[in-house]
Design a protein around this motif. Structure first.
Motif, mmCIF file in Angstrom:
data_model
loop_
_atom_site.group_PDB
_atom_site.id
_atom_site.type_symbol
_atom_site.label_atom_id
_atom_site.label_comp_id
_atom_site.label_asym_id
_atom_site.label_seq_id
_atom_site.Cartn_x
_atom_site.Cartn_y
_atom_site.Cartn_z
ATOM 1 N N THR A 335 0.831 -1.154 0.114
ATOM 2 C CA THR A 335 0.223 0.155 0.529
ATOM 3 C C THR A 335 0.701 1.142 -0.087
ATOM 4 O O THR A 335 0.434 2.762 -0.456
ATOM 5 N N PHE A 336 2.273 1.201 0.428
ATOM 6 C CA PHE A 336 2.793 2.492 -0.155
ATOM 7 C C PHE A 336 4.767 1.774 -0.106
ATOM 8 O O PHE A 336 4.980 3.005 -0.617
ATOM 9 N N MET A 337 4.771 1.241 -0.820
ATOM 10 C CA MET A 337 5.743 0.934 -1.219
ATOM 11 C C MET A 337 5.973 0.163 -2.446
ATOM 12 O O MET A 337 4.707 -0.436 -2.544
ATOM 13 N N THR A 377 -2.388 -0.783 -6.882
ATOM 14 C CA THR A 377 -4.220 -0.424 -6.877
ATOM 15 C C THR A 377 -4.542 0.359 -6.180
ATOM 16 O O THR A 377 -5.309 0.745 -6.173
ATOM 17 N N THR A 378 -3.347 -0.085 -4.652
ATOM 18 C CA THR A 378 -4.285 0.322 -3.247
ATOM 19 C C THR A 378 -3.782 1.904 -3.152
ATOM 20 O O THR A 378 -2.342 2.457 -3.315
ATOM 21 N N PRO A 379 -4.382 3.327 -2.346
ATOM 22 C CA PRO A 379 -4.075 3.774 -1.549
ATOM 23 C C PRO A 379 -2.511 3.889 -0.610
ATOM 24 O O PRO A 379 -3.212 2.374 -0.147
ATOM 25 N N PRO A 380 -1.931 4.341 -0.047
ATOM 26 C CA PRO A 380 -2.121 5.648 -0.249
ATOM 27 C C PRO A 380 -1.036 5.895 -1.216
ATOM 28 O O PRO A 380 -0.843 6.992 -2.386
ATOM 29 N N ILE A 381 -0.473 5.243 -2.310
ATOM 30 C CA ILE A 381 0.529 5.580 -3.065
ATOM 31 C C ILE A 381 0.981 4.286 -4.304
ATOM 32 O O ILE A 381 2.551 4.357 -4.583
ATOM 33 N N LYS A 398 -14.221 9.178 -6.031
ATOM 34 C CA LYS A 398 -14.958 8.172 -6.044
ATOM 35 C C LYS A 398 -15.148 7.020 -6.338
ATOM 36 O O LYS A 398 -16.133 5.605 -6.838
ATOM 37 N N ILE A 399 -14.112 6.533 -6.868
ATOM 38 C CA ILE A 399 -12.921 5.782 -8.010
ATOM 39 C C ILE A 399 -13.330 4.760 -6.278
ATOM 40 O O ILE A 399 -13.499 3.232 -6.544
ATOM 41 N N ILE A 400 -12.361 4.975 -5.528
ATOM 42 C CA ILE A 400 -12.077 3.472 -4.132
ATOM 43 C C ILE A 400 -13.191 2.955 -3.346
ATOM 44 O O ILE A 400 -12.982 1.439 -3.847
ATOM 45 N N PRO A 401 -14.713 3.318 -3.897
ATOM 46 C CA PRO A 401 -15.693 2.735 -3.568
ATOM 47 C C PRO A 401 -15.981 1.602 -4.214
ATOM 48 O O PRO A 401 -16.211 0.120 -3.728
#
Length: 435
Positions: A335-337, A377-381, A398-401
């Motif tokens: 998610t961050f790397m 594909t995941t936040p935050p990075i 708006k995309i995340i849900p």
């Protein structure tokens, strides 16, 4: 606490601190490696050892394969291959509800597999498919989520750079076996994504693309065959022992260049730009590999992987629980790397644990590849998340849900691959590449 624990705390603590304040990943790795080894060695030997390891990490002809595959991908991105693959994807997915979404998924897989880049696939497919989906009445956030979620499938289906990096870090696991092993997991991801896309499209009553005539279908397939032959030639040659991974990558460059010139969409004026793009990306990856080799040496010298293995095995000797712990860590890291640094850092840490658990190196390579591919594909990075949002013009919030729904098939695919080894090992065994 003993010196091993202190070295680990300094190594990872300083690394994540430097990342948090915005220091580039490769520089963070180098600084953290140097400072942590000072716990075990004096200043001069520490500086010499870290410097030598950075150079040693790059002293491998196998890394030429990485550079050549990047060059081949850059040529393809500029060579008119995408349109032919998209037409083939439309033909394959065109008779189901939400046919444009299925086209996007299949197109991402085909283009990502041939170019070796999830970012290139998401950007190319998003620019082409999103206007068509919008015109057909698709929810823009659904269309963007489909594009983002399916982009990593091309990283699992070869040729791609991940197996090459993993092979180096795992002590020489067969690149050919890793390439072949990616097909069934990749196809599994595609099918599960298409099932979810179909259910959502059926519920929203999205239209089906007008069927293509028999003559047009043959024309589309004939136009796509030369592009698809690249995979057969390169992977078939490597698996069949006709040439090495490095030679196969060089063949990919030559084939991609000839094909792009044949399509008359690659101009001589494009070559400097392509070479510059390849040099920049290769330089970034090579610096990461060099500094990560230094970190791997520090880990080994301090006995950190063995300590982590002992710690995990002391928690439980249940293989399922241990594997779930590693999967959770890899998903969080993703998610961050980005994939390359995460692979470079965590392979030396988790590979000894996997070996101790009796997991086949090729199987574990697929587990790491899928877990870390989901991370883009995941936040935050997540790089693909940002690219997909940019090309679609839809805000990330708006995309995340919608995207959360598509994480379900991706996680299911990861768990199936993790706990059913034959999904990864059937084809390598069939080709005699693993015992």
């Amino acid at each position: 606490m003993d010196v091993t624990v202190w070295t680990a705390i300094i190594l990872f603590g300083l690394f994540f601190l430097l990342l948090f304040i915005g220091v580039p990943i490769a520089v963070s790795i180098a600084i953290a490696s140097f400072v942590s080894i000072l716990m075990l060695l004096p200043m001069a030997p520490s500086l010499l050892a870290v410097s030598q390891q950075i150079i040693t990490g790059l002293d491998s002809t196998v890394l030429l394969a990485l550079v050549f595959f990047m060059l081949a991908g850059s040529i393809m991105n500029n060579g008119g291959i995408a349109d032919r693959l998209i037409n083939l994807a439309k033909l394959i997915g065109g008779r189901m509800s939400g046919s444009l979404a299925h086209t996007n998924i299949i197109g991402n897989t085909l283009f990502g597999a041939i170019s070796g880049s999830a970012i290139a696939a998401a950007a190319t497919m998003g620019r082409i498919m999103h206007p068509q989906e919008k015109k057909a009445g698709y929810d823009p956030s659904y269309a963007a989520a489909v594009n983002i979620a399916s982009a990593p499938t091309g990283l699992i289906i070869p040729p791609s750079g991940m197996p090459i990096i993993y092979s180096l870090l795992s002590g020489g696991t067969s690149i050919g076996a890793l390439f072949i092993a990616g097909y069934l997991p990749g196809i599994l991801m595609i099918l599960l994504l298409m099932i979810v896309a179909y259910i959502l499209a059926k519920k929203a009553n999205y239209p089906v693309v007008k069927p293509v005539s028999g003559g047009e279908s043959i024309k589309v397939m004939m136009q796509a065959i030369p592009s698809l032959l690249l995979i057969i030639i390169v992977i078939g040659g490597i698996a069949g022992g006709i040439f090495t991974a490095t030679e196969g990558a060089a063949v990919a460059v030559l084939y991609a260049a000839l094909l792009s010139l044949l399509y008359r969409q690659l101009k001589i004026a494009d070559i400097p730009k392509i070479l510059k793009e390849t040099i920049i990306y290769s330089g970034i990856i090579m610096l990461l590999i060099g500094t990560s080799t230094a970190m791997s040496w520090v880990l080994a010298y301090a006995g950190i992987p063995q300590a982590i293995t002992s710690s995990l095995l002391s928690i439980t000797d249940n293989t399922i629980i241990l594997l779930l712990i590693m999967l959770f860590i890899l998903l969080v890291v993703g998610t961050f790397m980005d994939i390359a640094p995460a692979l470079l850092i965590f392979t030396p840490i988790f590979f000894p644990v996997a070996t101790q658990m009796g997991i086949d190196p090729v199987h574990f390579g697929m587990i790491m590849a899928i877990a870390l591919a989901i991370g883009v594909t995941t936040p935050p990075i997540g790089t693909v998340l940002f690219i997909g949002s940019s090309v679609s013009g839809v805000k990330i919030e708006k995309i995340i849900p919608k995207l959360i729904i598509f994480y379900i098939p991706l996680i299911i695919a990861l768990l199936l691959v993790a706990f059913i080894p034959e999904i990864s090992l059937f084809l390598p065994r069939l080709f005699g590449l693993v015992d």
